[in-house]
Design an enzyme around this catalytic site. Structure first.
Site, PDB file in Angstrom:
ATOM      1  N   LEU A   1       0.878  -1.163   0.000  1.00 53.48           N
ATOM      2  CA  LEU A   1       0.000   0.000   0.000  1.00 53.48           C
ATOM      3  C   LEU A   1       0.917   1.215   0.000  1.00 53.48           C
ATOM      4  O   LEU A   1       1.878   1.259   0.772  1.00 53.48           O
ATOM      5  CB  LEU A   1      -0.906   0.028   1.238  1.00 53.48           C
ATOM      6  CG  LEU A   1      -2.102  -0.929   1.269  1.00 53.48           C
ATOM      7  CD1 LEU A   1      -2.780  -0.885   2.631  1.00 53.48           C
ATOM      8  CD2 LEU A   1      -3.094  -0.617   0.161  1.00 53.48           C
ATOM      9  N   ASP A   2       0.643   2.199  -0.852  1.00 52.26           N
ATOM     10  CA  ASP A   2       1.538   3.351  -0.897  1.00 52.26           C
ATOM     11  C   ASP A   2       1.399   4.198   0.366  1.00 52.26           C
ATOM     12  O   ASP A   2       0.509   3.979   1.195  1.00 52.26           O
ATOM     13  CB  ASP A   2       1.337   4.173  -2.174  1.00 52.26           C
ATOM     14  CG  ASP A   2      -0.046   4.803  -2.278  1.00 52.26           C
ATOM     15  OD1 ASP A   2      -0.554   5.286  -1.251  1.00 52.26           O
ATOM     16  OD2 ASP A   2      -0.610   4.828  -3.385  1.00 52.26           O
ATOM     17  N   LYS A   3       2.289   5.165   0.520  1.00 56.12           N
ATOM     18  CA  LYS A   3       2.368   5.952   1.747  1.00 56.12           C
ATOM     19  C   LYS A   3       1.038   6.622   2.098  1.00 56.12           C
ATOM     20  O   LYS A   3       0.645   6.668   3.265  1.00 56.12           O
ATOM     21  CB  LYS A   3       3.467   7.008   1.609  1.00 56.12           C
ATOM     22  CG  LYS A   3       3.648   7.869   2.849  1.00 56.12           C
ATOM     23  CD  LYS A   3       4.719   8.928   2.629  1.00 56.12           C
ATOM     24  CE  LYS A   3       4.832   9.843   3.850  1.00 56.12           C
ATOM     25  NZ  LYS A   3       5.817  10.923   3.654  1.00 56.12           N
ATOM     26  N   ALA A   4       0.334   7.121   1.093  1.00 58.14           N
ATOM     27  CA  ALA A   4      -0.904   7.853   1.346  1.00 58.14           C
ATOM     28  C   ALA A   4      -2.110   6.948   1.528  1.00 58.14           C
ATOM     29  O   ALA A   4      -3.191   7.425   1.875  1.00 58.14           O
ATOM     30  CB  ALA A   4      -1.165   8.837   0.206  1.00 58.14           C
ATOM     31  N   SER A   5      -1.949   5.650   1.301  1.00 58.09           N
ATOM     32  CA  SER A   5      -3.067   4.707   1.414  1.00 58.09           C
ATOM     33  C   SER A   5      -3.066   4.039   2.780  1.00 58.09           C
ATOM     34  O   SER A   5      -2.061   4.021   3.492  1.00 58.09           O
ATOM     35  CB  SER A   5      -2.991   3.658   0.303  1.00 58.09           C
ATOM     36  OG  SER A   5      -3.067   4.278  -0.967  1.00 58.09           O
TER      37      SER A   5
END
Length: 251
Positions: free
Chosen positions: A120-124
């Protein structure tokens, strides 16, 4: 050959030990070792053939892997908070998902080495799996046969049925075909709305790129399910073990 020589336990190269422990392939282990991610008895070792025998303490990214002859499989789910990077260490010094496992113990023992199953990316945020079983992880992340992933996505628009249908049809972006398996409007306000989007494959920032192609910005993105496994009411930043039934369901 004397009896003392015959009784000496076998020694194996470090990369082979990591591979037989079930952490990764031997070639992947060699890359970890060359990158300085593996230590033996507290000292970084960069030689994939470094001889290992019984009693040596091996760690990957600072986390012990335990006895190389005994595989104690671990299967965990985490409610990933926004702002954490899905990696073991970050060259820019950002907090990683491993912060959520600081001091974590299982059956009275430290969890040891675990790896994220997918990303999951940083903002997710939301459901993120961890395990030390690479074969199980590979089945889950397999783009052809792995389970669907379900997301709840807050966007700065209120898509109509025609636009939702276009998300299923997909769009070409950066040489890739991006599409959703399903897209549903959950609820809408005056300017923002929440969508449920289901993916049957995983591409880098797929949902954000797909929506951006239609001029829609993502305000929040939460993974709520992987196959039949749902995030449920697990608190943010907390983890729990999967049940035997859940492990089998995802296999």
């Amino acid at each position: 050959m004397n009896s003392a020589t015959r009784a000496r336990p076998p020694r194996h190269g470090l990369a082979r030990v990591l591979s037989k422990r079930g952490l990764c392939s031997r070639s992947e282990a060699a890359r970890w070792i060359a990158a300085g991610r593996v230590s033996v008895d507290g000292r970084i070792v960069r030689d994939a053939e470094f001889p290992i025998d019984a009693g040596r303490r091996i760690a990957v990214d600072g986390r012990g892997i335990g006895d190389a002859t005994r595989v104690d499989r671990v299967y965990l789910m985490l409610n990933k908070p926004r702002g954490l990077v899905t990696t073991a260490s970050d060259e820019r010094g950002r907090d990683t998902v491993y912060r959520c496992f600081d001091g974590a113990r299982r059956d009275g023992k430290e969890i040891g080495w675990i790896a994220p199953v997918g990303r999951l990316d940083k903002a997710s945020e939301g459901l993120l799996l961890f395990s030390n079983d690479p074969q199980w992880a590979a089945r889950i992340t397999d783009p052809a046969g792995g389970p669907d992933k379900t997301y709840h996505v807050q966007v700065d628009a209120i898509p109509d049925e025609a636009l939702l249908a276009r998300l299923l049809e997909g769009v070409d972006a950066d040489g890739e075909r991006l599409s959703a398996k399903a897209a549903t409007l959950l609820r809408a306000g005056e300017k923002n709305s929440w969508l449920e989007i289901v993916l049957d494959e995983g591409r880098n920032r797929q949902i954000r790129r797909l929506l951006a192609a239609f001029g829609i910005n993502v305000l929040r993105l939460v993974r709520v399910a992987i196959g039949g496994l749902r995030l449920g009411d697990l608190p943010k930043g907390q983890w729990r073990e999967l049940s035997a039934a859940e492990i089998e369901m995802l296999s």
